[in-house]
Motif scaffolding. Structure first.
Motif, PDB file in Angstrom:
ATOM      1  N   ARG A  42     -13.730   5.837 -10.172  1.00  0.00           N
ATOM      2  CA  ARG A  42     -13.857   4.531 -10.822  1.00  0.00           C
ATOM      3  C   ARG A  42     -15.042   4.522 -11.777  1.00  0.00           C
ATOM      4  O   ARG A  42     -14.990   3.910 -12.843  1.00  0.00           O
ATOM      5  CB  ARG A  42     -14.015   3.444  -9.760  1.00  0.00           C
TER       6      ARG A  42
ATOM      7  N   ASN B 186      -7.697   4.721  -7.598  1.00  0.00           N
ATOM      8  CA  ASN B 186      -7.392   3.544  -6.787  1.00  0.00           C
ATOM      9  C   ASN B 186      -6.647   3.900  -5.505  1.00  0.00           C
ATOM     10  O   ASN B 186      -6.103   3.019  -4.844  1.00  0.00           O
ATOM     11  CB  ASN B 186      -6.550   2.539  -7.594  1.00  0.00           C
ATOM     12  N   GLU B 187      -6.613   5.195  -5.159  1.00  0.00           N
ATOM     13  CA  GLU B 187      -5.839   5.648  -4.009  1.00  0.00           C
ATOM     14  C   GLU B 187      -6.694   6.502  -3.076  1.00  0.00           C
ATOM     15  O   GLU B 187      -6.736   7.721  -3.189  1.00  0.00           O
ATOM     16  CB  GLU B 187      -4.607   6.438  -4.475  1.00  0.00           C
ATOM     17  N   SER B 188      -7.369   5.870  -2.130  1.00  0.00           N
ATOM     18  CA  SER B 188      -8.244   6.586  -1.197  1.00  0.00           C
ATOM     19  C   SER B 188      -7.485   7.627  -0.388  1.00  0.00           C
ATOM     20  O   SER B 188      -7.950   8.763  -0.214  1.00  0.00           O
ATOM     21  CB  SER B 188      -8.932   5.603  -0.243  1.00  0.00           C
TER      22      SER B 188
ATOM     23  N   ASN C 171       0.822  -1.193   0.000  1.00  0.00           N
ATOM     24  CA  ASN C 171       0.000   0.000   0.000  1.00  0.00           C
ATOM     25  C   ASN C 171       0.864   1.255   0.000  1.00  0.00           C
ATOM     26  O   ASN C 171       0.573   2.237  -0.683  1.00  0.00           O
ATOM     27  CB  ASN C 171      -0.924   0.018   1.227  1.00  0.00           C
TER      28      ASN C 171
ATOM     29  N   SER D 165       2.394   1.678  -3.420  1.00  0.00           N
ATOM     30  CA  SER D 165       1.374   2.128  -4.368  1.00  0.00           C
ATOM     31  C   SER D 165       1.084   3.607  -4.181  1.00  0.00           C
ATOM     32  O   SER D 165       0.938   4.359  -5.144  1.00  0.00           O
ATOM     33  CB  SER D 165       0.090   1.310  -4.158  1.00  0.00           C
TER      34      SER D 165
ATOM     35  N   HIS E 154     -15.067   5.810  -5.499  1.00  0.00           N
ATOM     36  CA  HIS E 154     -15.863   5.190  -6.557  1.00  0.00           C
ATOM     37  C   HIS E 154     -16.322   6.205  -7.603  1.00  0.00           C
ATOM     38  O   HIS E 154     -16.634   5.820  -8.732  1.00  0.00           O
ATOM     39  CB  HIS E 154     -17.051   4.438  -5.965  1.00  0.00           C
TER      40      HIS E 154
END
Length: 344
Positions: free
Chosen positions: A272, A302-304, A3, A6, A269
């Motif tokens: 996304r 994809n990275e909160s 994580n 990333s 989301h």
């Protein structure tokens, strides 16, 4: 470890995009010269201070938070409404609570403002603070803080807010036409944000507030049935999503969630969905089709943690938009709906 790696890659990616665009901007006037992603989220305009109310109105933030929580607990849809109300205020005359003034010909009376909600929440908070600290806390500071607290209560990030905004005394409905309606081009959005000292990254990240809340069916009808006069739907809409929207919006009177996947959760989301061609408004989906904004969507989807951190930074910048004339001639309103007095 994965994580962290990333997250690091995503940050480097964003910084690379920022650098590339700042270089390209010199050759393309439609692009902005962008600051580093590592902007100080606690920096603020001259005259604002995080400690302003520490002595003059103890626990002002506690009062605001408890009131917002009370209202949002009864009606969760007020959380996105307060964020939107704050945005509408700041992009016109700066964050001066001009959107709250309620008189004929004010911003609040404009067509674009008809669906705004949350005024009663601000009125309730103001009444409480007037009892506790008369003529001390501005409506502009209340609205800015309420938007932050609404974000937190919806599951989003917290950020520190500097205080000292004055309440403006001018509010014009004709100026409200500058607020985005969901059909503007990316270029128009970039120009608006640039005029307020915000950049492309801020545009994409703040659009992420559409991860919660609803829009009117009227605002998407053109995409469903007659896109650009073709009498056909917008080809950029996912066919499955198109069928869903047509069922939800058989008439213009209804409402539809901005995020069809997780409509009540403040999460990634929204980004996304854009990759899946499920952006509700034209201005949402165009962020993924435009080469100036698409890289940011790709970096955030994809990275909160990255989204939350940058949302905090961008919201501080939004809340610090101040108009010099508004602040110089501003006041601390006793009632957020009207000015204290009028000059002859």
């Amino acid at each position: 470890m994965k994580n962290c790696a990333s997250m690091t890659i995503a940050i480097i990616s964003l910084l690379s995009i920022l650098f590339f665009m700042s270089v390209s901007a010199s050759n393309d006037r439609s692009l902005l010269t962008l600051p580093s992603l590592l902007d100080d989220a606690t920096s603020f305009e001259e005259g604002l201070s995080n400690s302003l109310y520490h002595k003059s109105c103890h626990d002002v933030e506690g009062v605001i938070f408890r009131k917002v929580m009370e209202w949002v607990k009864k009606d969760p849809s007020l959380a996105p409404s307060l964020i939107r109300l704050h945005f509408h205020d700041c992009v016109l005359r700066g964050c001066d609570a001009s959107i709250l003034l309620n008189h004929s010909g004010s911003e609040r009376s404009a067509d674009v403002s008809k669906s705004l909600r949350g005024f009663q929440v601000i009125d309730d908070i103001k009444a409480e603070l007037e009892k506790k600290c008369p003529r001390t806390v501005s409506c502009a500071d209340i609205l800015t803080t309420a938007a932050r607290d609404a974000t937190v209560l919806a599951g989003g990030p917290f950020w520190s807010i500097p205080f000292g905004r004055k309440d403006g005394r001018i509010s014009l409905a004709k100026e409200a036409t500058n607020v985005p309606m969901g059909r503007e081009s990316v270029t128009k959005l970039i120009e608006l944000f640039e005029s307020k000292g915000l950049n492309v990254l801020d545009l994409v990240v703040l659009s992420g507030a559409h991860t919660i809340g609803r829009s009117t069916c009227e605002s998407v009808q053109h995409r469903l049935y007659n896109y650009k006069g073709t009498k056909k739907p917008d080809p950029s809409i996912n066919p499955v999503y198109l069928n869903y929207l047509r069922k939800k919006c058989r008439s213009t009177s209804g409402n539809v969630f901005l995020d069809a996947t997780t409509p009540k959760a403040f999460d990634i989301h929204y980004f996304r969905n854009l990759k899946k061609k499920m952006g509700l408004l034209s201005t949402d989906q165009s962020l993924y089709s435009d080469l100036r904004t698409k890289p940011f969507v790709n970096a955030l989807f994809n990275e909160s943690s990255l989204f939350f951190n940058q949302f905090s930074v961008s919201m501080v910048k939004l809340g610090n938009i101040l108009d010099a004339k508004s602040q110089e001639k501003g006041e601390i309103r006793i009632n957020c709906n009207r000015v204290n007095y009028r000059h002859v």
